[in-house]
Design an enzyme around this catalytic site. Sequence first.
Site, PDB file in Angstrom:
ATOM      1  N   GLY A  23       0.893 -27.270 -17.302  1.00 40.68           N
ATOM      2  CA  GLY A  23       1.179 -28.678 -17.032  1.00 40.68           C
ATOM      3  C   GLY A  23       2.437 -29.149 -17.740  1.00 40.68           C
ATOM      4  O   GLY A  23       3.261 -28.345 -18.167  1.00 40.68           O
ATOM      5  N   HIS A  38       8.170 -29.520 -15.254  1.00 41.74           N
ATOM      6  CA  HIS A  38       9.594 -29.857 -15.179  1.00 41.74           C
ATOM      7  C   HIS A  38      10.217 -28.975 -14.096  1.00 41.74           C
ATOM      8  O   HIS A  38       9.509 -28.220 -13.402  1.00 41.74           O
ATOM      9  CB  HIS A  38      10.256 -29.644 -16.541  1.00 41.74           C
ATOM     10  CG  HIS A  38       9.926 -28.322 -17.174  1.00 41.74           C
ATOM     11  ND1 HIS A  38      10.364 -27.124 -16.666  1.00 41.74           N
ATOM     12  CD2 HIS A  38       9.160 -27.998 -18.240  1.00 41.74           C
ATOM     13  CE1 HIS A  38       9.924 -26.134 -17.405  1.00 41.74           C
ATOM     14  NE2 HIS A  38       9.175 -26.629 -18.375  1.00 41.74           N
ATOM     15  N   GLY A  48      11.776 -26.305 -14.209  1.00 37.53           N
ATOM     16  CA  GLY A  48      11.498 -24.868 -14.338  1.00 37.53           C
ATOM     17  C   GLY A  48      10.283 -24.510 -13.493  1.00 37.53           C
ATOM     18  O   GLY A  48      10.280 -23.514 -12.756  1.00 37.53           O
ATOM     19  N   HIS A  49       9.244 -25.361 -13.585  1.00 33.36           N
ATOM     20  CA  HIS A  49       8.024 -25.100 -12.806  1.00 33.36           C
ATOM     21  C   HIS A  49       8.256 -25.330 -11.314  1.00 33.36           C
ATOM     22  O   HIS A  49       7.805 -24.535 -10.485  1.00 33.36           O
ATOM     23  CB  HIS A  49       6.891 -26.028 -13.273  1.00 33.36           C
ATOM     24  CG  HIS A  49       6.504 -25.849 -14.707  1.00 33.36           C
ATOM     25  ND1 HIS A  49       6.781 -26.779 -15.678  1.00 33.36           N
ATOM     26  CD2 HIS A  49       5.860 -24.833 -15.332  1.00 33.36           C
ATOM     27  CE1 HIS A  49       6.320 -26.363 -16.845  1.00 33.36           C
ATOM     28  NE2 HIS A  49       5.755 -25.182 -16.671  1.00 33.36           N
ATOM     29  N   GLN A  64      -4.474 -19.034 -26.205  1.00 36.20           N
ATOM     30  CA  GLN A  64      -3.154 -18.481 -26.496  1.00 36.20           C
ATOM     31  C   GLN A  64      -2.435 -19.231 -27.613  1.00 36.20           C
ATOM     32  O   GLN A  64      -1.280 -18.950 -27.899  1.00 36.20           O
ATOM     33  CB  GLN A  64      -2.292 -18.415 -25.233  1.00 36.20           C
ATOM     34  CG  GLN A  64      -1.803 -19.744 -24.671  1.00 36.20           C
ATOM     35  CD  GLN A  64      -1.104 -19.553 -23.326  1.00 36.20           C
ATOM     36  OE1 GLN A  64      -1.729 -19.292 -22.314  1.00 36.20           O
ATOM     37  NE2 GLN A  64       0.221 -19.678 -23.324  1.00 36.20           N
ATOM     38  N   ASP A 111      10.160 -16.729 -20.405  1.00 30.57           N
ATOM     39  CA  ASP A 111       9.091 -16.077 -21.170  1.00 30.57           C
ATOM     40  C   ASP A 111       9.083 -14.587 -20.818  1.00 30.57           C
ATOM     41  O   ASP A 111       8.133 -14.075 -20.218  1.00 30.57           O
ATOM     42  CB  ASP A 111       7.743 -16.736 -20.855  1.00 30.57           C
ATOM     43  CG  ASP A 111       7.722 -18.179 -21.305  1.00 30.57           C
ATOM     44  OD1 ASP A 111       7.910 -18.418 -22.500  1.00 30.57           O
ATOM     45  OD2 ASP A 111       7.550 -19.069 -20.453  1.00 30.57           O
ATOM     46  N   GLN A 152       6.270 -12.316 -21.994  1.00 27.67           N
ATOM     47  CA  GLN A 152       5.023 -12.644 -21.280  1.00 27.67           C
ATOM     48  C   GLN A 152       4.973 -11.921 -19.931  1.00 27.67           C
ATOM     49  O   GLN A 152       3.932 -11.393 -19.527  1.00 27.67           O
ATOM     50  CB  GLN A 152       4.945 -14.161 -21.066  1.00 27.67           C
ATOM     51  CG  GLN A 152       3.846 -14.603 -20.111  1.00 27.67           C
ATOM     52  CD  GLN A 152       3.631 -16.109 -20.117  1.00 27.67           C
ATOM     53  OE1 GLN A 152       2.938 -16.631 -20.965  1.00 27.67           O
ATOM     54  NE2 GLN A 152       4.227 -16.816 -19.167  1.00 27.67           N
TER      55      GLN A 152
HETATM   56  O1  PAF Z   1       3.666 -19.636 -19.285  1.00 28.25           O
HETATM   57  C1  PAF Z   1       2.699 -20.414 -19.345  1.00 28.25           C
HETATM   58  O2  PAF Z   1       2.812 -21.602 -19.043  1.00 28.25           O
HETATM   59  C2  PAF Z   1       1.348 -19.885 -19.807  1.00 28.25           C
HETATM   60  O3  PAF Z   1       1.503 -18.897 -20.765  1.00 28.25           O
HETATM   61  C3  PAF Z   1       0.451 -19.399 -18.629  1.00 28.25           C
HETATM   62  C4  PAF Z   1       1.102 -18.223 -17.930  1.00 28.25           C
HETATM   63  C5  PAF Z   1       0.234 -20.530 -17.653  1.00 28.25           C
HETATM   64  C6  PAF Z   1      -0.885 -18.938 -19.178  1.00 28.25           C
HETATM   65  O4  PAF Z   1      -1.557 -19.961 -19.824  1.00 28.25           O
END
Ligand code: PAF
Length: 290
Positions: free
Chosen positions: A34, A37, A39-40, A64, A153, A156
């Site tokens: 959530g 911005h 980026g999303h 996390q 990320d 990740q």
């Molecule tokens: O990158 C993120 O926003 C978080 O690490 C994710 C992948 C939604 C997991 O909670």
Amino acid sequence: MPTPLIVRKRAEMRNLILTNRASGKRIGFVPTMGSLHQGHTSLVEHATAECDDVITSIFVNPSQFGPDEDYKEYPRDLHADVHLLAQHGVRWVFAPDVQEMFPPGDSTRVEVSGPAKPYEGTLRPGHFSGVATVVLRLLQSAPAHKIYFGAKDWQQILVVRQMVRDLGVDVEVVTCPTVRDKDGLAMSSRNTYLSETDREQALTIYSSLQQAKKHWCNGIAINKIEKDLKTMLSAKKIQIEYADIVDAESLQKIPESNPSTPAIILIACRVGSTRLIDNLLLPSQTLSSC
Ligand code: PAF
């Protein structure tokens, strides 16, 4: 654009996705915490271009965050997020509560290693196990064809790819470019924590990445580039956690004798009290893009 359907339950989400898959729809999934911005929304745009329907999850994943991290303060505004996603044609928003994703008595976690070990893995113990666990549970709730992550990320993405490979999860992991503000600062939900002065300081992260790339392309030794990178950041009172040039896949140091492996500059630092990460993929020194 119609408002997306907000789904709160894992079983309902799974049924919706499976029904749509059965009717031949290709589904793209953008997982988020959530506070959305550009980026999303750029991830949503990539997913829309490649899939018939897009689902976005909004879930601030407690597993996390470390005990001293910003889980409680993490910005949350579901209403604004759904409004933004509606403008981008998202069909479903999966917004479970914590009890739904981690029911009382829950005790199973994905154990991660390999790319999860260095850097963020060392500085944020348990972080990637939490990420892998939630991404797996999200994908079980929304078994999409493709899942989209931003390159900001980077580690990740490597961890999720490894998990998908190792556990045989049937999804394609898609990496999308980092989206930056006009001044170069990588977009992040945590940028809202930055004061005006912090923000000004934080711009050095991008300029230091650019300088390092220039030096890389000019064939300057990796040790020297890293030293200059750190000097540039420290000069702006940025507290460096790491600023290294490594192999982009293994995250291991690159031997000076073989700088031709795909390389990346990884930075984590604190500006004021805000922790920021950024990175830049380095082109092969033999390419004209260098
Ligand atoms: O990158 C993120 O926003 C978080 O690490 C994710 C992948 C939604 C997991 O909670």
